[in-house]
Design a protein around this motif. Structure first.
Motif, PDB file in Angstrom:
ATOM      1  N   ARG A  47      -3.002  -4.269   4.702  1.00 48.51           N
ATOM      2  CA  ARG A  47      -2.615  -3.070   5.448  1.00 48.51           C
ATOM      3  C   ARG A  47      -1.112  -3.095   5.677  1.00 48.51           C
ATOM      4  O   ARG A  47      -0.544  -4.125   6.045  1.00 48.51           O
ATOM      5  CB  ARG A  47      -3.351  -3.037   6.780  1.00 48.51           C
ATOM      6  CG  ARG A  47      -3.037  -1.805   7.624  1.00 48.51           C
ATOM      7  CD  ARG A  47      -3.860  -1.753   8.898  1.00 48.51           C
ATOM      8  NE  ARG A  47      -5.267  -1.700   8.584  1.00 48.51           N
ATOM      9  CZ  ARG A  47      -6.166  -2.585   9.035  1.00 48.51           C
ATOM     10  NH1 ARG A  47      -5.803  -3.581   9.804  1.00 48.51           N
ATOM     11  NH2 ARG A  47      -7.429  -2.469   8.709  1.00 48.51           N
ATOM     12  N   CYS A  48      -0.500  -1.950   5.463  1.00 48.35           N
ATOM     13  CA  CYS A  48       0.948  -1.838   5.672  1.00 48.35           C
ATOM     14  C   CYS A  48       1.246  -1.812   7.171  1.00 48.35           C
ATOM     15  O   CYS A  48       0.828  -0.895   7.876  1.00 48.35           O
ATOM     16  CB  CYS A  48       1.477  -0.573   5.010  1.00 48.35           C
ATOM     17  SG  CYS A  48       3.256  -0.376   5.208  1.00 48.35           S
ATOM     18  N   ALA A  49       1.964  -2.828   7.633  1.00 43.86           N
ATOM     19  CA  ALA A  49       2.385  -2.882   9.034  1.00 43.86           C
ATOM     20  C   ALA A  49       3.639  -2.032   9.239  1.00 43.86           C
ATOM     21  O   ALA A  49       3.799  -1.400  10.278  1.00 43.86           O
ATOM     22  CB  ALA A  49       2.635  -4.320   9.454  1.00 43.86           C
ATOM     23  N   ASP A  50       4.514  -2.014   8.228  1.00 41.88           N
ATOM     24  CA  ASP A  50       5.686  -1.142   8.256  1.00 41.88           C
ATOM     25  C   ASP A  50       6.296  -1.079   6.865  1.00 41.88           C
ATOM     26  O   ASP A  50       6.459  -2.102   6.203  1.00 41.88           O
ATOM     27  CB  ASP A  50       6.755  -1.621   9.239  1.00 41.88           C
ATOM     28  CG  ASP A  50       7.865  -0.591   9.395  1.00 41.88           C
ATOM     29  OD1 ASP A  50       7.585   0.505   9.930  1.00 41.88           O
ATOM     30  OD2 ASP A  50       8.999  -0.850   8.958  1.00 41.88           O
ATOM     31  N   SER A  51       6.596   0.122   6.424  1.00 38.77           N
ATOM     32  CA  SER A  51       7.309   0.349   5.175  1.00 38.77           C
ATOM     33  C   SER A  51       8.509   1.227   5.502  1.00 38.77           C
ATOM     34  O   SER A  51       8.367   2.240   6.185  1.00 38.77           O
ATOM     35  CB  SER A  51       6.400   1.051   4.161  1.00 38.77           C
ATOM     36  OG  SER A  51       7.105   1.289   2.954  1.00 38.77           O
ATOM     37  N   TYR A  52       9.669   0.816   5.029  1.00 36.83           N
ATOM     38  CA  TYR A  52      10.902   1.548   5.320  1.00 36.83           C
ATOM     39  C   TYR A  52      11.543   2.010   4.029  1.00 36.83           C
ATOM     40  O   TYR A  52      11.729   1.232   3.099  1.00 36.83           O
ATOM     41  CB  TYR A  52      11.878   0.646   6.090  1.00 36.83           C
ATOM     42  CG  TYR A  52      13.210   1.295   6.355  1.00 36.83           C
ATOM     43  CD1 TYR A  52      13.314   2.389   7.203  1.00 36.83           C
ATOM     44  CD2 TYR A  52      14.370   0.805   5.775  1.00 36.83           C
ATOM     45  CE1 TYR A  52      14.541   2.984   7.458  1.00 36.83           C
ATOM     46  CE2 TYR A  52      15.605   1.388   6.033  1.00 36.83           C
ATOM     47  CZ  TYR A  52      15.685   2.478   6.867  1.00 36.83           C
ATOM     48  OH  TYR A  52      16.894   3.064   7.122  1.00 36.83           O
ATOM     49  N   SER A  61       3.285   3.485   7.996  1.00 36.84           N
ATOM     50  CA  SER A  61       2.405   2.328   8.165  1.00 36.84           C
ATOM     51  C   SER A  61       0.953   2.802   8.055  1.00 36.84           C
ATOM     52  O   SER A  61       0.682   3.995   8.043  1.00 36.84           O
ATOM     53  CB  SER A  61       2.642   1.656   9.514  1.00 36.84           C
ATOM     54  OG  SER A  61       2.320   2.542  10.568  1.00 36.84           O
ATOM     55  N   GLY A  62       0.050   1.823   7.986  1.00 34.37           N
ATOM     56  CA  GLY A  62      -1.373   2.126   7.998  1.00 34.37           C
ATOM     57  C   GLY A  62      -2.046   2.199   6.645  1.00 34.37           C
ATOM     58  O   GLY A  62      -3.268   2.129   6.564  1.00 34.37           O
TER      59      GLY A  62
END
Length: 96
Positions: A47-52, A61-62
């Motif tokens: 699961r993506c916790a944070d993508s910038y 995220s998510g």
């Protein structure tokens, strides 16, 4: 240095810490995108916790990727922990 001096990191607040981490990493590395992905408890997905995204200064995220659907990528993540792919579509670790 920015990360070491930031009060956000030791605050225990995961979301703001990840946002700072991905922004700082993208800037320091001179890359367009940085993401932090974590395995779900049962390890059936990441699961993506944070993508910038640096150019648009956007966070997301998510998103989830099923581990069974991307075995090569998951194997690379487990083996290398960090994947620096110049061309994600052509890199065998991320092409899936």
């Amino acid at each position: 240095m920015e990360l070491a001096k930031s009060p956000i990191i030791p605050s225990g607040q995961l979301e703001p810490a990840l946002r700072l981490l991905t922004e700082t990493s993208a800037s320091a590395l001179g890359v367009e995108r940085v993401g932090v992905w974590l395995f779900t408890d049962d390890r059936t997905a990441i699961r993506c916790a944070d993508s910038y995204e640096r150019s648009g200064q956007r966070h997301s995220s998510g998103q989830e990727l099923a581990t069974a659907r991307y075995p090569g990528y998951i194997r690379a993540v487990e083996d290398e922990r960090v994947i620096a792919a110049h061309d994600a579509l052509a890199d065998e670790r991320t092409a899936e």
